[in-house]
Write a protein that holds these residues in place. Sequence first.
Motif, PDB file in Angstrom:
ATOM      1  N   LEU A 288       0.815  -1.206   0.000  1.00  0.00           N
ATOM      2  CA  LEU A 288       0.000   0.000   0.000  1.00  0.00           C
ATOM      3  C   LEU A 288       0.854   1.265   0.000  1.00  0.00           C
TER       4      LEU A 288
ATOM      5  N   GLN B   7       2.392   1.585  -3.495  1.00  0.00           N
ATOM      6  CA  GLN B   7       1.355   2.031  -4.416  1.00  0.00           C
ATOM      7  C   GLN B   7       1.121   3.529  -4.279  1.00  0.00           C
TER       8      GLN B   7
ATOM      9  N   ASP C  25       2.004   6.459  -7.076  1.00  0.00           N
ATOM     10  CA  ASP C  25       0.897   7.297  -7.545  1.00  0.00           C
ATOM     11  C   ASP C  25       1.182   8.773  -7.297  1.00  0.00           C
TER      12      ASP C  25
ATOM     13  N   GLU D  38      -0.611   1.851 -16.009  1.00  0.00           N
ATOM     14  CA  GLU D  38      -2.012   1.676 -15.635  1.00  0.00           C
ATOM     15  C   GLU D  38      -2.086   1.085 -14.234  1.00  0.00           C
ATOM     16  N   PRO D  39      -2.437   1.891 -13.232  1.00  0.00           N
ATOM     17  CA  PRO D  39      -2.489   1.338 -11.865  1.00  0.00           C
ATOM     18  C   PRO D  39      -3.620   0.330 -11.716  1.00  0.00           C
ATOM     19  N   LEU D  40      -3.361  -0.692 -10.944  1.00  0.00           N
ATOM     20  CA  LEU D  40      -4.376  -1.650 -10.525  1.00  0.00           C
ATOM     21  C   LEU D  40      -4.484  -1.574  -9.006  1.00  0.00           C
ATOM     22  N   ARG D  41      -5.588  -2.011  -8.471  1.00  0.00           N
ATOM     23  CA  ARG D  41      -5.759  -1.943  -7.028  1.00  0.00           C
ATOM     24  C   ARG D  41      -4.870  -2.984  -6.355  1.00  0.00           C
ATOM     25  N   SER D  42      -3.988  -2.526  -5.488  1.00  0.00           N
ATOM     26  CA  SER D  42      -3.100  -3.432  -4.761  1.00  0.00           C
ATOM     27  C   SER D  42      -3.777  -3.877  -3.476  1.00  0.00           C
ATOM     28  N   GLN D  43      -3.849  -5.175  -3.291  1.00  0.00           N
ATOM     29  CA  GLN D  43      -4.491  -5.737  -2.109  1.00  0.00           C
ATOM     30  C   GLN D  43      -3.690  -6.918  -1.596  1.00  0.00           C
TER      31      GLN D  43
ATOM     32  N   TYR E  25       0.186  -3.604 -11.399  1.00  0.00           N
ATOM     33  CA  TYR E  25      -0.046  -2.523 -12.354  1.00  0.00           C
ATOM     34  C   TYR E  25       0.131  -3.072 -13.768  1.00  0.00           C
TER      35      TYR E  25
ATOM     36  N   TRP F 273      -3.382 -13.862  -6.664  1.00  0.00           N
ATOM     37  CA  TRP F 273      -3.580 -12.597  -7.380  1.00  0.00           C
ATOM     38  C   TRP F 273      -4.597 -12.832  -8.493  1.00  0.00           C
TER      39      TRP F 273
ATOM     40  N   TRP G 242      -6.722 -11.435 -11.718  1.00  0.00           N
ATOM     41  CA  TRP G 242      -6.614 -10.451 -12.787  1.00  0.00           C
ATOM     42  C   TRP G 242      -7.546 -10.831 -13.926  1.00  0.00           C
TER      43      TRP G 242
END
Length: 533
Positions: free
Chosen positions: A303, A306, A310, A459-464, A470, A492, A494
Amino acid sequence: MTGRSHEADAWWESAIIYEIALVSFQDADGDGKGDLAGLMSRIDYLKWLGVDAIWLTPIYKSPFRDLGYDISDYCSIDPAFGSLDDFDRLLDALHAEGIRLILDLVPNHTADDHAWFVESSSSPNSAKADWYIWADAAETGGPPNNWLSRFGGSGWEWCEARRQYYYHSFLVEQPDLNWRNPQLRAAIADVMRFWLDRGVDGFRVDASAVLIKDALLRDNPPNPQAEGKPPPQRQTPVFTDDRPETMTCIEFIREVVDDYPERLLCGEVQGKTDRIGHFYGNDRPRLHLPLNFALLDAHWDALSLQAAIDAYYNALPDDAWPVWLIGGHDKQRIASKIGEAQMRVLAMLLMTLHGTPFLYMGDEIGRKRVPIPPDRVCDPFEKLVPGYGLCRDPERAPMRWDSSANGGFSTDDPWLPLERDGALNVAAQCRDEHSILALFRALMALRREHACLRQGGYEPLRSQNEVLAYGRTDGRNGILVALNIAAEPRKWHWQGHGRLLMSTHLDRPPAPQPDATTLLRGNEGVIIAIETR
């Protein structure tokens, strides 16, 4: 998605840049210190590794009190490193292999034995009297104000010949140049042209944010967050650092560089991420690449990473090109912070983010901080401001090429000691197809192979669940990157269909990914090429 650069064909957008502290890279003459001939002997390694340009810390004539950042003559090579002829041969050899060379430009200060300062300090009526920052004593007879040196104590030193004080941001033997003087600016421009005419491919500007100090010499206020910090950080340096007028100095330097085609200007900057845009410039260009240490400074969790990525991208002007660093001669080795396993994850992160990657010699073998016994310390900061754990010698220790006592660096005792454990060395890792060195090399090759890794947007992806993820795309091709920041396995999820290109473990062969769930092992990152249907 990040924007495109207005200099779409600039070579540094596709380049991988490798910082070398020459004194610690390779010794050819057996004096325990690296030199130009030693670097010449390692060009094959640089080519094999896959770097496109090298940045050298200062190689100019110097008493070497601070890694050569105290310069006695900007237009000569220090004899410990070689000669101008040696430099020319090295430059030609690098260019023959397609490797560019960036020099360190140190425009904020010189050594106190530089001819300019010798003349300036001789008399207030000398021709170069105003080339440095001089001021009369305060009414008490003491320093003109409360400005501090980064190496401890007052930033002012008394000169009996002039009956005045001179200012030094760093060592007392490093007097600050006066960038308000047009003759001094012209002299620095001549220095730059000297090297540009020889064919160097650009400069990294040292201390570029501190070139101008407050003309009124106003006192710096106390730092309200000074508790536990070294004495030089007990002020908020609003009147000595990052002054608005400094930008005109950077613009001047850029104008000189722009007279030469395809030359890069990068620079050391200060301030929080939201200040980065100022160093690129708007109507008047400044730095092509203000160096960005966000990956080094971020907390090491998905987090936080990320958020740091950003924030950096959002701070860039629309036409700016990003840049990422994971090490440097002044920065603590990140492998000591995050560990060997996550260093592999960082390698994949660096080589797949949108922007130009910089790494520091030894990062590619996952090198950690080298313990330095007290009697071997060379760093002036540690000598003058001890006890804060900020000694830079552990990062500056000579490169370890093999497991021998002197690491293959020299036939003599190296100028700084090497770690006793020789496991992390180039020779051993060259023999191991799963080593971190093999990973760096494979990632560099993959970056060259896939245009979207070099020029594509982010292109950001939601990091969890401790997975940083990304995408990279250039409109035709797409790549997904997933990095497990945890030591335990993570799933993961996707979307789409893809083909696995690489794992940080280097043990998964390229193969189709039939479903949209990938099980990441602990400390594993993967790169997946998206298949369009």
